[in-house]
Write an enzyme that holds these catalytic residues in place. Structure first.
Site, PDB file in Angstrom:
ATOM      1  N   GLN A 132      -5.348  -1.894   9.266  1.00 28.81           N
ATOM      2  CA  GLN A 132      -5.055  -3.182   8.630  1.00 28.81           C
ATOM      3  C   GLN A 132      -5.667  -4.317   9.451  1.00 28.81           C
ATOM      4  O   GLN A 132      -5.416  -4.440  10.646  1.00 28.81           O
ATOM      5  CB  GLN A 132      -3.528  -3.368   8.505  1.00 28.81           C
ATOM      6  N   LYS A 148       0.839  -1.211   0.000  1.00 30.58           N
ATOM      7  CA  LYS A 148       0.000   0.000   0.000  1.00 30.58           C
ATOM      8  C   LYS A 148       0.870   1.255   0.000  1.00 30.58           C
ATOM      9  O   LYS A 148       0.578   2.223  -0.693  1.00 30.58           O
ATOM     10  CB  LYS A 148      -0.964  -0.029   1.198  1.00 30.58           C
ATOM     11  N   ASP A 195     -11.268   2.213   3.141  1.00 32.41           N
ATOM     12  CA  ASP A 195     -11.571   0.793   2.894  1.00 32.41           C
ATOM     13  C   ASP A 195     -13.051   0.599   2.548  1.00 32.41           C
ATOM     14  O   ASP A 195     -13.441  -0.461   2.057  1.00 32.41           O
ATOM     15  CB  ASP A 195     -11.238  -0.039   4.142  1.00 32.41           C
TER      16      ASP A 195
END
Ligand code: NDP
Length: 278
Positions: free
Chosen positions: A93, A49, A116
């Site tokens: 995460q 990322k 997300d």
């Protein structure tokens, strides 16, 4: 001739466009990635990322917290990031260590920074087809289908898997594109028979090579979300690519299919969140 749906090439071209959009921004866009503990897979995902952010011109912050942290301290970190004007996107995460309620953590993120697309506000807006930050893997799948000229309207779409991050949202997005959607899961009876109805089969189960040629109709389009490392250290998907590839009209490879699209959509969400913040 089977078409290989090249997510890597499409992702590269999306990221290139995002890079020029970012270059025209007056202020720097910032993504904060929160890692709790030292799960090795998470470390690899986070590194990827950060690399993607670098490629697009987004600043990325890695907030690495001790695996023993309390829920309270983690929530405090998120609240601080929510209030920081220089932070546009926040990503925690997953998975989080045992004992931390992932739902509570996701709900703590400001929906406008939830790159997300997991916050209930964004999930609700997605259900209503309102403007929102879409979950990255499902959005990437739709983009991959559309960019390859694969019509969803009126098609029989079968989604295997009903997770909150892939199965359920991809089924919803296929429905919004006017597919006729069937959702399968671990209790589905006669899975192969149901899958054989699919013009478009999306597989997100997390079982290597579960889907073979018996599960696909000739000419179907197959999207393989799964990602697994084999004993000889290669990557493979939930679909047995070699068994299926000559029977279908199009298929995503693993690696190089859905995975890179997920990253591209994350970058797209960061840019979108950055535009809102400016
Ligand atoms: P989950 O484990 O959260 O969900 C798996 C789903 O598959 C569940 O709904 C489960 O059903 C269903 N399932 C399990 N076994 C069967 C079976 N035998 N027959 C039918 N359905 C079954 O997984 P995720 O959705 O998070 O991920 C799926 C895969 O995709 C994983 O390999 C993951 O690593 C990968 N992934 C890849 C991404 C990418 O960017 N390429 C992004 C996210 C995930 P039930 O609900 O009944 O338990």
């Amino acid at each position: 001739m089977t078409k290989i749906l090249d997510g890597k090439a499409l992702s590269t071209s999306i990221m290139k466009k995002l890079k020029s959009a970012v270059a025209q921004q007056k202020r720097l866009i910032t993504l904060a990635v929160v890692q709790v503990g030292d799960d090795p897979a998470s470390t690899v995902y986070i590194r990827n990322k950060h690399k993607a952010c670098e490629a697009v011109g987004i600043r990325s912050l890695h907030i690495h917290l001790d695996g023993e942290i309390t829920s309270g301290s983690l929530l405090d970190t998120i609240h601080t990031l929510n209030s920081r004007k220089d932070v546009d996107g926040i990503l925690v995460q997953l998975p989080l260590p045992y004992g931390i309620d992932e739902g509570e953590v996701i709900r703590a993120i400001d929906p406008a920074k939830d790159v997300d697309g997991f916050h209930p506000v964004n999930v609700g807006r997605m259900m209503l087809a309102d403007d929102c930050l879409l979950p990255c893997t499902p959005a990437g799948i739709i983009e991959l289908l559309k960019s390859n000229g694969i019509e969803i309207n009126g098609k029989e779409c079968v989604v295997v898997g009903r997770s909150n991050i892939v199965g359920k949202p991809v089924a919803q997005l296929l429905l919004q594109e006017h597919g006729t959607v069937t959702q399968c899961h671990s209790r589905t009876r006669n899975l192969a028979e149901v899958c054989r109805r699919a013009d478009i089969l999306v597989v997100a189960v997390g079982i290597a090579h579960l889907i073979n040629a018996d599960f696909v109709k000739p000419g179907a389009v197959v999207i393989d979300v799964g990602i697994h490392r084999t004993s000889d250290n290669k990557l493979c998907g939930d679909v047995d690519f070699d068994s299926v590839k000559d029977k279908v009209s199009a298929i995503t490879p693993v690696p190089g299919g859905v995975g890179p699209m997920t990253i591209a959509m994350l970058m797209q969400n960061c840019v979108k969140a950055g535009h809102r913040g400016s």
